[in-house]
Design an enzyme around this catalytic site. Structure first.
Site, mmCIF file in Angstrom:
data_model
loop_
_atom_site.group_PDB
_atom_site.id
_atom_site.type_symbol
_atom_site.label_atom_id
_atom_site.label_comp_id
_atom_site.label_asym_id
_atom_site.label_seq_id
_atom_site.Cartn_x
_atom_site.Cartn_y
_atom_site.Cartn_z
ATOM 1 N N ALA A 64 29.288 41.582 43.138
ATOM 2 C CA ALA A 64 29.975 40.588 43.944
ATOM 3 C C ALA A 64 30.641 39.620 42.976
ATOM 4 O O ALA A 64 30.324 39.610 41.783
ATOM 5 C CB ALA A 64 28.956 39.849 44.806
ATOM 6 N N GLY A 109 26.448 44.309 43.649
ATOM 7 C CA GLY A 109 27.172 44.710 44.858
ATOM 8 C C GLY A 109 27.954 45.992 44.670
ATOM 9 O O GLY A 109 28.219 46.708 45.640
ATOM 10 N N GLU A 145 25.516 48.633 45.319
ATOM 11 C CA GLU A 145 25.204 48.584 46.761
ATOM 12 C C GLU A 145 26.324 49.237 47.574
ATOM 13 O O GLU A 145 26.064 49.957 48.537
ATOM 14 C CB GLU A 145 24.964 47.133 47.181
ATOM 15 C CG GLU A 145 23.664 46.565 46.603
ATOM 16 C CD GLU A 145 23.496 45.090 46.859
ATOM 17 O OE1 GLU A 145 22.442 44.710 47.405
ATOM 18 O OE2 GLU A 145 24.421 44.317 46.534
ATOM 19 N N GLU A 150 20.805 41.462 39.696
ATOM 20 C CA GLU A 150 20.851 40.156 40.370
ATOM 21 C C GLU A 150 19.721 39.224 39.925
ATOM 22 O O GLU A 150 19.894 38.003 39.879
ATOM 23 C CB GLU A 150 20.767 40.363 41.898
ATOM 24 C CG GLU A 150 22.045 40.886 42.533
ATOM 25 C CD GLU A 150 22.159 42.393 42.511
ATOM 26 O OE1 GLU A 150 23.005 42.934 43.246
ATOM 27 O OE2 GLU A 150 21.428 43.054 41.748
HETATM 28 N N1 T1G Z 1 31.865 38.085 39.095
HETATM 29 C C1 T1G Z 1 32.838 37.299 38.550
HETATM 30 N N2 T1G Z 1 33.251 37.382 37.245
HETATM 31 C C2 T1G Z 1 32.672 38.317 36.500
HETATM 32 C C3 T1G Z 1 31.653 39.174 36.993
HETATM 33 C C4 T1G Z 1 31.258 39.032 38.360
HETATM 34 N N3 T1G Z 1 30.332 39.801 38.921
HETATM 35 N N4 T1G Z 1 31.260 39.980 35.982
HETATM 36 C C5 T1G Z 1 32.012 39.654 34.910
HETATM 37 N N5 T1G Z 1 32.856 38.663 35.207
HETATM 38 C C6 T1G Z 1 33.860 38.056 34.320
HETATM 39 C C7 T1G Z 1 33.235 37.328 33.130
HETATM 40 O O1 T1G Z 1 32.900 36.016 33.456
HETATM 41 C C8 T1G Z 1 34.346 37.409 32.103
HETATM 42 O O2 T1G Z 1 35.271 36.412 32.420
HETATM 43 C C9 T1G Z 1 34.981 38.763 32.388
HETATM 44 O O3 T1G Z 1 34.604 39.098 33.734
HETATM 45 C C10 T1G Z 1 34.502 39.854 31.468
HETATM 46 O O4 T1G Z 1 33.093 39.866 31.488
HETATM 47 C C11 T1G Z 1 25.579 40.907 46.726
HETATM 48 C C12 T1G Z 1 24.486 39.171 44.704
HETATM 49 C C13 T1G Z 1 30.118 43.986 33.737
HETATM 50 C C14 T1G Z 1 28.525 44.323 31.935
HETATM 51 O O5 T1G Z 1 25.367 40.544 37.392
HETATM 52 O O6 T1G Z 1 27.053 41.953 33.329
HETATM 53 O O7 T1G Z 1 26.475 41.560 43.061
HETATM 54 O O8 T1G Z 1 35.038 35.019 30.421
HETATM 55 O O9 T1G Z 1 32.779 39.195 29.101
HETATM 56 O O10 T1G Z 1 30.891 42.089 27.982
HETATM 57 O O11 T1G Z 1 23.844 41.949 45.648
HETATM 58 O O12 T1G Z 1 30.355 41.247 32.763
HETATM 59 O O13 T1G Z 1 36.857 36.698 30.550
HETATM 60 O O14 T1G Z 1 36.890 34.640 32.026
HETATM 61 O O15 T1G Z 1 30.820 39.960 30.504
HETATM 62 O O16 T1G Z 1 32.429 43.858 28.922
HETATM 63 C C15 T1G Z 1 25.794 41.305 39.961
HETATM 64 C C16 T1G Z 1 27.757 40.754 35.761
HETATM 65 C C17 T1G Z 1 26.534 40.164 40.574
HETATM 66 C C18 T1G Z 1 27.085 41.875 36.441
HETATM 67 C C19 T1G Z 1 30.876 43.604 31.446
HETATM 68 N N6 T1G Z 1 26.523 41.776 38.801
HETATM 69 N N7 T1G Z 1 28.669 41.192 34.715
HETATM 70 O O17 T1G Z 1 30.488 43.008 30.260
HETATM 71 O O18 T1G Z 1 32.583 41.593 29.789
HETATM 72 S S1 T1G Z 1 25.617 39.482 41.911
HETATM 73 C C20 T1G Z 1 26.251 41.341 37.586
HETATM 74 C C21 T1G Z 1 28.224 41.731 33.564
HETATM 75 C C22 T1G Z 1 25.776 40.639 43.156
HETATM 76 C C23 T1G Z 1 25.096 41.427 45.412
HETATM 77 C C24 T1G Z 1 24.935 40.423 44.350
HETATM 78 C C25 T1G Z 1 29.249 42.028 32.517
HETATM 79 C C26 T1G Z 1 29.690 43.502 32.459
HETATM 80 P P1 T1G Z 1 36.047 35.669 31.295
HETATM 81 P P2 T1G Z 1 32.244 40.075 30.147
HETATM 82 P P3 T1G Z 1 31.615 42.674 29.126
#
Ligand code: T1G
Length: 689
Positions: free
Chosen positions: A63, A102, A105, A125
């Protein structure tokens, strides 16, 4: 369709492609067109099956975290998955890169999942202080079983495609041509004909008989939660999947999610998610980084060996230099032993161990460093020794090589001045054990060139470190604030607190251990040597060290460690020592409340952080939070000292600092001007600007 969602047809197979760089987060501007696409394709008779794929480097990585805490715009993810599960024709998720949160999911809402061999799948999460909120805790157990799901969801650690196939999470893995393979797979499924069972209706892997083992594992995991709510909620929600009907379990998951997303812990952990990425933004985006292919490390002791392993673990060939063959062999033997321990623990394969050991070359000849692009010095923490080493490096290193010092306290400007190329000198302050600890304080000296700095920050992320750029001052950000946090520790003991009591306040706060146990673990002699070098004293710790009690490594320090155990037990002779010193100083013991311990340790920590921001030693308050969470065990659920200060209340902190400043006259309690400004502006950024 839209810029973010497009539909193409391959025969009778529709391919829905999400394209929302950089990580295809499920932002509202994706969800809306995605919902429209699915509804229209569901009802289109010519379409025999639907493939959901993503453009760019990854499948949906979750998400959109930036939307949390704001009113939810419909359709939300659950609504999209509910529609997906009404589709009678086969739906296939084509997963490459990472399917996280998400994103996974959404894939669990499809009948089938196929993955690229390099894909990673997970529900992380919990690392954001949340639980999966799109049905992950109820659908994943239906595919992989409750115990596997519990492990994946409470740890938040993704699994690779091979493990996902073995676990039943994906139906096929392809080496290449993922989308074409997914279309072929979908076509084959359509050819076989339905009905196709949505995951929600697959109960086969749910086994009530697993409940006792499930509860045992959940209890173990709960013990490690240290006050974090999310791991507990994750376990509860997966348990509901076994014990409750699907829709009831889904509703219960939602309730838990709504509670957590509004809570301080998740706000703190989301703050840290973005803070870590902000900290790595150093220098202009288009700055040309220097090429780093070969690394040299000087010193094969505890730090040097760990640093060399960190680079080898990142795939870099390393030249490890020592003064004598004997010292070199000792260092290489320790490295080999450390890898063997990882293999024995199952966290590293024998092949990987051999591969990494193959990257090491030992040497006692500075000349062997001539071809290195980066050389990291990790020798004895004394200025004269450092200057001598950098002088020799200056003579052998090739032009453009980056020369880094691992000093944890000394003046990097002075070290740089011992070379003819201060623009190539930078501090790389690793934390022990350097092959494990994620934090890397990168010290920008006065003359460090921007491209050298940007190169090292990028390299740090490549070897799995969390980089934070700091300026030159004694102890940089981490150790300088540690000194402020510890400045009252001894006074608290003399006035009546015990090491156990102080440490208990810290573990109740969420730290892995308190300052006295931490001192014993790190070795009291390190602080003792540092104090002596600076003409400072700590009467209790100094006396213990004079008596040879350095902590765990000598079996006694502030605590006793019987028979080589790591478990601290109360040390009666320390309590007697404290009482004797207090009597000598005419201090009568009194009862000290937990709040007072927090006020006299963590409030000075925040105050020192404010001074560091004033002096621009750190660029952002969030950088300080990243240092403390990744280097000093500050509880993630509190977001780091500067974020926590906002939760605790800046006015309250200032009020109590003023109180203790009046009572003790100690500078460590004198509120920093920036702290007062923070109270007015409500944000550190506002205060600093
Ligand atoms: N939402 C918004 N921005 C995100 C994002 C996300 N989920 N994931 C990454 N970004 C932005 C990040 O801030 C950065 O921005 C750019 O993308 C590149 O990321 C309903 C509740 C995928 C392994 O926890 O672990 O789903 O700094 O530098 O090293 O159940 O990003 O360039 O402006 O980290 O190649 C669950 C989070 C969400 C995964 C890539 N998902 N992301 O790593 O790049 S909660 C996560 C990561 C959810 C549902 C729920 C990593 C990555 P900027 P990066 P990277």
């Amino acid at each position: 369709m839209s810029d973010f969602v497009s539909v193409t047809k391959d025969g009778r197979i529709a391919v829905v492609t999400i394209d929302n760089p950089p990580v295809n987060a499920l932002s509202f501007h994706v969800r809306e067109p995605l919902m429209q696409a699915l509804v229209s394709l569901r009802d289109e008779p010519d379409v025999a099956a639907i493939v959901i794929a993503c453009a760019g480097r990854t499948f949906v990585a979750g998400a959109d975290i930036t939307e949390f805490g704001k009113p939810v715009q419909q359709p939300d993810l659950r609504a999209i998955i509910a529609v997906l599960e009404t589709i009678a024709k086969p739906t296939v998720a084509a997963i490459h890169g990472t399917a996280l949160g998400g994103g996974l999911e959404l894939a669990l809402g499809c009948h089938f999942r196929v993955a690229d061999a390099g894909a990673k799948l997970g529900l992380p999460e919990v690392k954001l202080g949340l639980l999966p909120g799109g049905g992950g805790t109820v659908r994943l157990p239906r595919l992989v079983g409750a115990l596997k799901a519990l492990g994946m969801i409470v740890s938040g650690t993704p699994i690779d495609a091979t493990e996902a196939l073995a676990a039943g999470l994906v139906d096929a893995v392809f080496e290449d041509g993922l989308t074409a393979q997914a279309v072929r797979f979908a076509s084959e499924m359509a050819g076989r004909g339905g009905p196709f069972t949505p995951v929600r209706d697959r109960d086969g892997r749910l086994d009530q008989a697993e409940l006792p083992e499930f509860d045992r594992q959940a209890a173990e995991l709960a013990k490690k939660a240290r006050g974090l709510e999310a791991p507990i909620a994750c376990a509860q929600s997966v348990r509901n999947a076994i014990t409750l009907p699907f829709d009831e379990a889904l509703a219960a998951e939602r309730e838990l999610f709504v509670k957590l997303v509004a809570g301080d812990q998740s706000r703190a952990q989301r703050h840290l998610f973005f803070a870590e990425r902000e900290a790595a933004k150093v220098g202009a985006k288009d700055i040309v980084r220097r090429k780093i292919a070969r690394v040299g490390v000087i010193g094969a002791g505890t730090m040097g060996g760990g640093i060399a392993m960190a680079f080898a673990n990142g795939g870099y060939p390393v030249i490890l230099l020592e003064t004598t063959q004997e010292a070199l062999q000792r260092g290489l033997a320790t490295i080999e032993k450390n890898y063997a321990v990882s293999v024995a623990r199952g966290s590293l394969s024998e092949d990987a161990k051999c591969l990494r050991l193959g990257l090491f070359k030992g040497s006692t000849d500075y000349g062997d460093l001539a071809d290195c692009d980066l050389i990291v010095e990790a020798v004895f923490e004394e200025m004269a020794v450092k200057r001598e080493v950098f002088g020799r490096l200056d003579a052998v290193a090739k032009p453009g090589a980056i020369l880094a010092t691992n000093t944890s306290y000394l003046d990097v400007n002075e070290i740089a001045a011992s070379t003819s190329r201060p623009q190539d000198v930078v501090g790389m302050h690793f934390f022990s054990p350097a092959n494990v600890m994620k934090l890397l304080e990168i010290v920008r000296a006065e003359k460090t060139a921007p491209d050298a700095l940007a190169t090292i920050v990028e390299l740090a992320r490549r070897i799995g470190k969390v980089p934070v750029v700091v300026g030159v001052c004694h102890g940089f950000v981490g150790n300088r604030m540690l000194a402020a946090r510890g400045s009252e520790s001894e006074a608290l003991l003399l006035e009546g607190a015990t090491p156990q009591q102080v440490d208990r306040v810290f573990t109740d706060f969420g730290w892995p251990m308190g300052p006295f146990q931490m001192g014993d673990l790190a070795g009291l002699d390190i602080g003792w040597r540092n104090r002596k070098a600076r003409g400072q004293t700590a009467i209790i710790a100094d006396t213990l060290c004079e008596q040879g009690h350095f902590g765990q490594k000598t079996g006694s320090g502030f605590y006793l460690y019987e028979n080589g155990s790591r478990i601290p037990v109360a040390n009666p002779s320390v309590e007697a020592l404290i009482r004797a010193k207090a009597v000598k100083k005419g201090i009568a013991p009194r009862t000290i409340a937990a709040d007072e311990i927090i006020e006299r340790t963590l409030y000075p920590l925040v105050n020192e952080g404010a001074k560091i921001l004033e002096e621009k030693i750190a660029a952002r308050a969030s950088d300080i939070d990243i240092v403390w969470v990744n280097g000093y065990g500050f509880p993630v659920g509190k977001g780091g000292p500067m974020f926590w200060a906002g939760l605790e209340g800046i006015d309250k902190i200032i009020g109590r600092l003023d109180h203790w400043h009046e009572r003790t006259g100690k500078d460590v309690f004198k509120p920093a001007p920036l702290l007062r400004q923070m109270a007015e502006t409500g944000s550190w950024e506002g205060a600093a600007s």
